[in-house]
Design a protein around this motif. Structure first.
Motif, PDB file in Angstrom:
ATOM      1  N   ILE A  21      -6.212   0.711 -11.444  1.00  0.00           N
ATOM      2  CA  ILE A  21      -5.742   2.099 -11.520  1.00  0.00           C
ATOM      3  C   ILE A  21      -5.182   2.389 -12.902  1.00  0.00           C
ATOM      4  CG2 ILE A  21      -3.927   3.677 -10.729  1.00  0.00           C
ATOM      5  CD1 ILE A  21      -4.289   2.442  -7.919  1.00  0.00           C
ATOM      6  N   ILE A  38      -5.630  -3.925  -7.682  1.00  0.00           N
ATOM      7  CA  ILE A  38      -5.876  -2.475  -7.652  1.00  0.00           C
ATOM      8  C   ILE A  38      -4.926  -1.756  -8.597  1.00  0.00           C
ATOM      9  CG2 ILE A  38      -4.421  -1.873  -5.672  1.00  0.00           C
ATOM     10  CD1 ILE A  38      -7.844  -0.384  -6.652  1.00  0.00           C
ATOM     11  N   LEU A  77       2.279   1.728  -3.498  1.00  0.00           N
ATOM     12  CA  LEU A  77       1.263   2.281  -4.401  1.00  0.00           C
ATOM     13  C   LEU A  77       1.032   3.764  -4.127  1.00  0.00           C
ATOM     14  CD1 LEU A  77      -1.278  -0.666  -4.433  1.00  0.00           C
ATOM     15  CD2 LEU A  77      -0.015   0.209  -6.405  1.00  0.00           C
ATOM     16  N   ARG A  78       1.060   4.143  -2.863  1.00  0.00           N
ATOM     17  CA  ARG A  78       0.866   5.558  -2.509  1.00  0.00           C
ATOM     18  C   ARG A  78       2.010   6.420  -3.036  1.00  0.00           C
ATOM     19  NH1 ARG A  78      -1.473   4.172   3.402  1.00  0.00           N
ATOM     20  NH2 ARG A  78      -3.679   4.180   2.819  1.00  0.00           N
ATOM     21  N   TRP A 108       1.153   6.465  -6.928  1.00  0.00           N
ATOM     22  CA  TRP A 108      -0.154   6.944  -7.380  1.00  0.00           C
ATOM     23  C   TRP A 108      -0.854   7.879  -6.386  1.00  0.00           C
ATOM     24  CZ3 TRP A 108      -1.589   6.257 -12.246  1.00  0.00           C
ATOM     25  CH2 TRP A 108      -0.960   5.246 -12.973  1.00  0.00           C
ATOM     26  N   LEU A 154      -5.738   5.904  -1.631  1.00  0.00           N
ATOM     27  CA  LEU A 154      -5.719   4.442  -1.646  1.00  0.00           C
ATOM     28  C   LEU A 154      -6.002   3.861  -0.274  1.00  0.00           C
ATOM     29  CD1 LEU A 154      -2.575   4.708  -3.699  1.00  0.00           C
ATOM     30  CD2 LEU A 154      -4.390   3.213  -4.469  1.00  0.00           C
ATOM     31  N   ARG A 165     -14.649   5.774  -7.857  1.00  0.00           N
ATOM     32  CA  ARG A 165     -13.633   4.968  -7.198  1.00  0.00           C
ATOM     33  C   ARG A 165     -13.496   3.654  -7.952  1.00  0.00           C
ATOM     34  NH1 ARG A 165     -14.401   2.796  -1.004  1.00  0.00           N
ATOM     35  NH2 ARG A 165     -14.780   0.728  -1.834  1.00  0.00           N
ATOM     36  N   TYR A 224      -4.620   9.488  -6.629  1.00  0.00           N
ATOM     37  CA  TYR A 224      -5.601   8.570  -6.052  1.00  0.00           C
ATOM     38  C   TYR A 224      -5.403   8.475  -4.543  1.00  0.00           C
ATOM     39  CZ  TYR A 224      -6.633   6.679 -10.714  1.00  0.00           C
ATOM     40  OH  TYR A 224      -7.014   6.531 -12.023  1.00  0.00           O
ATOM     41  N   LEU A 270       0.837  -1.204   0.000  1.00  0.00           N
ATOM     42  CA  LEU A 270       0.000   0.000   0.000  1.00  0.00           C
ATOM     43  C   LEU A 270       0.870   1.252   0.000  1.00  0.00           C
ATOM     44  CD1 LEU A 270      -2.905   1.005   0.005  1.00  0.00           C
ATOM     45  CD2 LEU A 270      -2.873   0.876   2.498  1.00  0.00           C
ATOM     46  N   TRP A 320      -9.151  -3.875  -2.300  1.00  0.00           N
ATOM     47  CA  TRP A 320      -8.391  -2.635  -2.265  1.00  0.00           C
ATOM     48  C   TRP A 320      -9.134  -1.623  -3.113  1.00  0.00           C
ATOM     49  CZ3 TRP A 320      -2.575  -2.550  -1.443  1.00  0.00           C
ATOM     50  CH2 TRP A 320      -2.184  -3.598  -0.603  1.00  0.00           C
ATOM     51  N   TRP A 321      -9.081  -0.353  -2.721  1.00  0.00           N
ATOM     52  CA  TRP A 321      -9.785   0.687  -3.459  1.00  0.00           C
ATOM     53  C   TRP A 321      -8.882   1.874  -3.719  1.00  0.00           C
ATOM     54  CZ3 TRP A 321      -9.790   5.139  -0.681  1.00  0.00           C
ATOM     55  CH2 TRP A 321      -9.711   5.035   0.700  1.00  0.00           C
ATOM     56  N   ALA A 322      -9.218   2.606  -4.770  1.00  0.00           N
ATOM     57  CA  ALA A 322      -8.500   3.834  -5.129  1.00  0.00           C
ATOM     58  C   ALA A 322      -9.554   4.864  -5.531  1.00  0.00           C
ATOM     59  CB  ALA A 322      -7.535   3.581  -6.270  1.00  0.00           C
TER      60      ALA A 322
END
Length: 94
Positions: free
Chosen positions: A82, A78, A41-42, A45, A51, A69, A49, A38, A59-61
């Motif tokens: 994305i 995810i 990804l942060r 992105w 996250l 979303r 987004y 996570l 998992w969501w964005a």
């Protein structure tokens, strides 16, 4: 001639000397540190987004431009969602 060479190599690579019928990738389990995934990804992105996870594998964005979303199953899911979402509609923050 090239196709024949490729098929010979492919057959050799697909042969499992253990006699397993599972594809090689399916027989390897990899534990993922979800907090590190996570965070990674942060880093990539997070500017466009928000996250997070729901704790049940989803998992969501959320787009930072206020649009919909996207969801995915785990970090790979995810990331794919994305990339697909961003390719279709790049996030524009004003």
């Amino acid at each position: 001639m090239a196709a024949r060479g490729v098929s010979c190599i492919r057959a050799a690579l697909e042969h499992d000397p253990r006699g397993s019928t599972d594809p090689p990738a399916a027989s390897v389990a990899i534990d993922v540190d979800e907090s590190n995934a996570l965070d990674a990804l942060r880093v990539d992105w997070g500017a466009v987004y928000e996250l997070g996870t729901d704790g049940n594998g989803i998992w969501w964005a959320r787009r930072r431009d206020g649009r919909a979303r996207v969801n995915g199953w785990g970090p790979d899911g995810i990331l794919a969602a994305i990339r697909e979402d961003y390719a279709a509609r790049p996030v524009v923050i004003r």
